[in-house]
Design a protein around this motif. Structure first.
Motif, mmCIF file in Angstrom:
data_model
loop_
_atom_site.group_PDB
_atom_site.id
_atom_site.type_symbol
_atom_site.label_atom_id
_atom_site.label_comp_id
_atom_site.label_asym_id
_atom_site.label_seq_id
_atom_site.Cartn_x
_atom_site.Cartn_y
_atom_site.Cartn_z
ATOM 1 N N LEU A 218 4.510 0.339 13.377
ATOM 2 C CA LEU A 218 3.980 1.690 13.165
ATOM 3 C C LEU A 218 4.373 2.304 11.828
ATOM 4 C CD1 LEU A 218 4.587 3.175 16.719
ATOM 5 C CD2 LEU A 218 2.492 2.186 15.799
ATOM 6 N N PRO B 59 4.739 1.254 8.709
ATOM 7 C CA PRO B 59 3.940 1.048 7.488
ATOM 8 C C PRO B 59 2.702 1.939 7.403
ATOM 9 C CG PRO B 59 4.588 -1.059 8.395
ATOM 10 C CD PRO B 59 4.986 -0.013 9.398
ATOM 11 N N PHE B 60 2.235 2.462 8.518
ATOM 12 C CA PHE B 60 1.044 3.306 8.510
ATOM 13 C C PHE B 60 1.367 4.785 8.329
ATOM 14 C CE2 PHE B 60 -0.217 -0.457 10.978
ATOM 15 C CZ PHE B 60 -1.269 -0.881 10.176
ATOM 16 N N ASP C 292 3.099 7.844 6.087
ATOM 17 C CA ASP C 292 3.379 8.157 4.686
ATOM 18 C C ASP C 292 4.863 7.986 4.386
ATOM 19 O OD1 ASP C 292 2.918 9.036 2.082
ATOM 20 O OD2 ASP C 292 3.328 11.130 2.640
#
Length: 84
Positions: free
Chosen positions: A30, A32-33, A35
């Motif tokens: 989660l 890496p998605f 900001d």
């Protein structure tokens, strides 16, 4: 039959495993998605550790299993020599 203590220890191990699994899943899948400036990133280690920690844990596990097998084989070999 499992005693009350065994059940509490088992439940504790399952709970710790579930927490670690949830943390690692959020960290690797989660995060890496999200900001990179988001405040949630301060609760997780840098992404390089996502590979290094499981790799080190796996190597340690293999080391301990190998040492255990070696110890048992040497112990059995000594016991066999004493019998003969």
């Amino acid at each position: 039959m499992a005693t009350g203590t065994d059940q509490v220890v088992g439940l504790g191990l399952v709970a710790v495993s579930l927490i670690i699994f949830t943390y690692y899943t959020a960290w690797v899948i989660l995060l890496p998605f999200i900001d990179s400036q988001h405040v949630i990133h301060k609760y997780f280690l840098p992404r390089a550790y996502a590979v290094a920690i499981p790799l080190a844990a796996g190597l340690m596990l293999l080391l301990f299993v190998g040492l255990f097998i070696t110890y048992v084989m040497l112990k059995n070999q000594k016991a066999t020599k004493k019998v003969q």
